[in-house]
Write a protein that holds these residues in place. Structure first.
Motif, mmCIF file in Angstrom:
data_model
loop_
_atom_site.group_PDB
_atom_site.id
_atom_site.type_symbol
_atom_site.label_atom_id
_atom_site.label_comp_id
_atom_site.label_asym_id
_atom_site.label_seq_id
_atom_site.Cartn_x
_atom_site.Cartn_y
_atom_site.Cartn_z
ATOM 1 N N LEU A 144 13.087 -1.511 12.174
ATOM 2 C CA LEU A 144 12.184 -2.283 11.311
ATOM 3 C C LEU A 144 11.077 -2.934 12.144
ATOM 4 O O LEU A 144 9.928 -3.030 11.694
ATOM 5 C CB LEU A 144 12.950 -3.366 10.550
ATOM 6 C CG LEU A 144 13.838 -2.872 9.410
ATOM 7 C CD1 LEU A 144 14.652 -4.041 8.844
ATOM 8 C CD2 LEU A 144 13.015 -2.223 8.293
ATOM 9 N N ALA A 145 11.417 -3.377 13.358
ATOM 10 C CA ALA A 145 10.391 -3.976 14.221
ATOM 11 C C ALA A 145 9.314 -2.939 14.539
ATOM 12 O O ALA A 145 8.121 -3.268 14.594
ATOM 13 C CB ALA A 145 11.019 -4.518 15.498
ATOM 14 N N GLN B 113 3.592 -1.236 13.094
ATOM 15 C CA GLN B 113 2.634 -0.364 12.385
ATOM 16 C C GLN B 113 2.131 -0.997 11.088
ATOM 17 O O GLN B 113 1.329 -0.414 10.384
ATOM 18 C CB GLN B 113 3.314 0.965 12.026
ATOM 19 C CG GLN B 113 3.626 1.839 13.224
ATOM 20 C CD GLN B 113 4.295 3.127 12.767
ATOM 21 O OE1 GLN B 113 5.410 3.107 12.229
ATOM 22 N NE2 GLN B 113 3.615 4.255 12.961
ATOM 23 N N ARG B 114 2.675 -2.126 10.734
ATOM 24 C CA ARG B 114 2.337 -2.864 9.512
ATOM 25 C C ARG B 114 2.782 -2.126 8.245
ATOM 26 O O ARG B 114 2.209 -2.286 7.174
ATOM 27 C CB ARG B 114 0.840 -3.192 9.453
ATOM 28 C CG ARG B 114 0.442 -4.066 10.639
ATOM 29 C CD ARG B 114 -1.046 -4.303 10.715
ATOM 30 N NE ARG B 114 -1.449 -4.641 12.076
ATOM 31 C CZ ARG B 114 -1.530 -5.887 12.552
ATOM 32 N NH1 ARG B 114 -1.293 -6.908 11.785
ATOM 33 N NH2 ARG B 114 -1.881 -6.099 13.804
ATOM 34 N N VAL B 115 3.811 -1.292 8.391
ATOM 35 C CA VAL B 115 4.427 -0.657 7.220
ATOM 36 C C VAL B 115 5.320 -1.679 6.511
ATOM 37 O O VAL B 115 5.430 -1.686 5.294
ATOM 38 C CB VAL B 115 5.258 0.586 7.630
ATOM 39 C CG1 VAL B 115 6.014 1.162 6.437
ATOM 40 C CG2 VAL B 115 4.342 1.630 8.242
ATOM 41 N N TYR C 212 -3.651 2.569 11.803
ATOM 42 C CA TYR C 212 -2.323 2.030 12.141
ATOM 43 C C TYR C 212 -1.291 2.265 11.049
ATOM 44 O O TYR C 212 -0.098 2.207 11.321
ATOM 45 C CB TYR C 212 -2.391 0.526 12.492
ATOM 46 C CG TYR C 212 -3.255 -0.287 11.554
ATOM 47 C CD1 TYR C 212 -4.627 -0.397 11.790
ATOM 48 C CD2 TYR C 212 -2.719 -0.926 10.448
ATOM 49 C CE1 TYR C 212 -5.439 -1.128 10.932
ATOM 50 C CE2 TYR C 212 -3.530 -1.665 9.593
ATOM 51 C CZ TYR C 212 -4.888 -1.757 9.836
ATOM 52 O OH TYR C 212 -5.681 -2.461 8.975
ATOM 53 N N LEU C 213 -1.712 2.539 9.830
ATOM 54 C CA LEU C 213 -0.741 2.813 8.766
ATOM 55 C C LEU C 213 -0.499 4.317 8.691
ATOM 56 O O LEU C 213 -1.424 5.078 8.390
ATOM 57 C CB LEU C 213 -1.269 2.321 7.405
ATOM 58 C CG LEU C 213 -1.451 0.823 7.239
ATOM 59 C CD1 LEU C 213 -2.043 0.512 5.859
ATOM 60 C CD2 LEU C 213 -0.138 0.069 7.419
ATOM 61 N N PRO C 214 0.726 4.785 8.961
ATOM 62 C CA PRO C 214 0.989 6.219 8.865
ATOM 63 C C PRO C 214 0.938 6.684 7.403
ATOM 64 O O PRO C 214 1.144 5.887 6.487
ATOM 65 C CB PRO C 214 2.409 6.355 9.428
ATOM 66 C CG PRO C 214 3.031 5.008 9.242
ATOM 67 C CD PRO C 214 1.919 4.004 9.320
ATOM 68 N N LEU D 201 0.832 -1.218 0.000
ATOM 69 C CA LEU D 201 0.000 0.000 0.000
ATOM 70 C C LEU D 201 0.865 1.267 0.000
ATOM 71 O O LEU D 201 0.327 2.370 -0.094
ATOM 72 C CB LEU D 201 -0.922 0.033 1.227
ATOM 73 C CG LEU D 201 -2.187 -0.826 1.156
ATOM 74 C CD1 LEU D 201 -2.919 -0.798 2.492
ATOM 75 C CD2 LEU D 201 -3.121 -0.360 0.037
ATOM 76 N N TYR D 202 2.189 1.102 0.122
ATOM 77 C CA TYR D 202 3.064 2.282 0.110
ATOM 78 C C TYR D 202 3.753 2.451 -1.226
ATOM 79 O O TYR D 202 4.245 1.489 -1.813
ATOM 80 C CB TYR D 202 4.125 2.189 1.227
ATOM 81 C CG TYR D 202 3.521 2.482 2.573
ATOM 82 C CD1 TYR D 202 3.431 3.789 3.044
ATOM 83 C CD2 TYR D 202 2.984 1.462 3.337
ATOM 84 C CE1 TYR D 202 2.842 4.069 4.266
ATOM 85 C CE2 TYR D 202 2.379 1.728 4.558
ATOM 86 C CZ TYR D 202 2.315 3.041 5.016
ATOM 87 O OH TYR D 202 1.717 3.321 6.211
#
Ligand SMILES: [Zn+2]
Length: 422
Positions: A405-406, A411-413, A381-383, A350-351
């Motif tokens: 990265l954790a 954040q599920r990025v 939750y997704l910035p 999604l990014y």
């Protein structure tokens, strides 16, 4: 399929055991059956590409004819929905390559295949709630020594959540053969897949599962009373549970509505195990705020009536104590124990990524306005923006989750996706 899976399979129509018909075309070796014909008291069914096809819809009957004639490749074409010769050629070429991705095979299956938003599935709001509930209830009732069943499980995105909890590995059941074919190859390697009709009796023996679940599909089942009776029949009557996650609510509109019931209507379906019904909004708040998933809650009738999506959990008396609790939710990126699937850490699709100072700058970009309408709650939750610097990018590539990265994983990025997903 494994030969030992025949122990839990039953004909959906006569209830009889199924056996490989040795006198007809088959390809089987050791503990596996890859192609062949299964017979019961009343009919015969094909096994296509390791998947038993236990219904009598036209494609299944046509595939059975091909298998009887020793033409397994034509049986697979029919079940995969690629009977057009040009499409079949593309599909077979793509399938033959070990490097093909899930996304490439979705494209090779052609316009008849409903791929939907599969690429974004692992971070959509419906998924993250269902994943949390499935893991919580699965851990409570399976305890690593009972088996789980995911009915209408499609390509197995949630079946994957049960790997490591279900022993033996989970069974994935769906009417749409190509989705299960993809699941076995990518999403849940090692699961047992069974092609069957959710509007017919389920092709399984009584009491052989610890958990029977169905997510985001129950509203499309017409024979709802039979379906719940069947889910209750196949679970352990002492210590099993039935889980219906994300079913739509007749009293509150939602996209792709189906034929939902009201909360009271759903409750009336359960004659042998008492269900508890939860509004999805409350469970979502638990998940996004990092609180335990509270299955002790009793949502008020007006809360349920206004929620477009409901989760129904029914636990037998022996399972009740373990199920009706507040369950700690593993944050994404927490190292998993046991044989939980290890995927590949990748940037959430999604990014939109652009190069920035040796690393990448990420910007949340929805694939379509419809996606944003249906799944926009992922903004919780997704910035909107994020960045990954060069060392973190190198660590991601190497599959090492460093502390920065954790944090992005929570954040599920970044997401742990199946190998060769896209
Ligand atoms: Zn039969």
């Amino acid at each position: 399929m494994l030969r030992e899976t025949l122990e839990i399979l039953r004909c959906p129509y006569c209830g009889g055991r199924l056996e490989l018909v040795e006198s007809m075309h088959h390809r089987a070796s050791g503990d596996r059956i890859d192609e062949g014909i299964l017979g019961c008291h009343c009919c015969i069914f094909p096994v296509v590409s390791g998947i038993p096809v236990l219904h009598l819809q036209p494609a299944a009957v046509e595939a059975r004819g091909h298998m009887e004639q020793g033409r397994p490749e034509l049986a697979l074409r029919v079940m995969a929905g690629v009977s057009d010769p040009a499409q079949a050629e593309i599909f077979e070429r793509t399938a033959a390559s070990a490097d093909s991705t899930y996304r490439e095979l979705v494209e090779a299956l052609g316009p008849n295949f409903e791929g939907g938003y599969f690429l974004y599935r692992f971070s959509d709001p419906t998924f993250i709630v269902a994943d949390a509930v499935v893991r919580a209830v699965g851990r409570a009732v399976l305890a690593g020594r009972r088996r789980a069943l995911d009915v209408c499980g499609g390509s197995g995105h949630l079946t994957r959540s049960l790997v490591g909890l279900s022993s033996p590995p989970p069974v994935l059941a769906d009417l749409f053969f190509p989705k299960m074919w993809l699941a076995q190859r990518f999403t849940v390697p090692g699961c047992e897949a069974v092609c069957c009709d959710g509007n017919a009796p389920l092709p399984f023996a009584r009491g052989v599962f610890g958990l029977a679940m169905c997510s985001d599909a129950f509203q499309y089942i017409w024979t709802k009373r039979q379906f719940i009776d069947e889910m209750a029949r196949v679970v352990d009557p002492q210590a099993g549970a039935v889980l219906i996650s994300h079913t739509h609510n007749q009293l509150a509109w939602s996209p792709s509505h189906g034929q939902p019931l009201s909360p009271a209507g759903y409750r009336d379906l359960f004659e042998t195990i008492e269900p508890r019904i939860f509004g999805e909004a409350g469970l979502f708040e638990d998940v996004v705020s990092g609180r335990p998933l509270d299955l002790t809650r009793r949502d008020a009738p007006e809360t349920l009536d206004h929620d477009p999506a409901l989760t129904i959990v029914a636990a037998t008396p022996g399972a009740a104590g373990e199920v009706w609790k507040a369950h700690e939710i593993e944050a994404p990126g927490t190292p998993r124990s046991g044989d939980a699937p290890r995927g590949r850490w990748r940037i959430n699709p999604l990014y939109r990524a652009s190069p920035h100072a040796g690393g990448v700058r990420l910007e949340l970009a929805f694939p379509t306005p419809d996606y944003e309408d249906e799944y926009g709650a992922c903004r919780r939750y997704l910035p909107e923006e994020a960045a990954i610097d060069q060392p973190a990018l190198a660590a991601l590539e190497a599959g090492t989750l460093t502390p920065p990265l954790a944090a992005l994983a929570r954040q599920r990025v970044v997401l742990e996706l199946p190998e060769r997903y896209y």
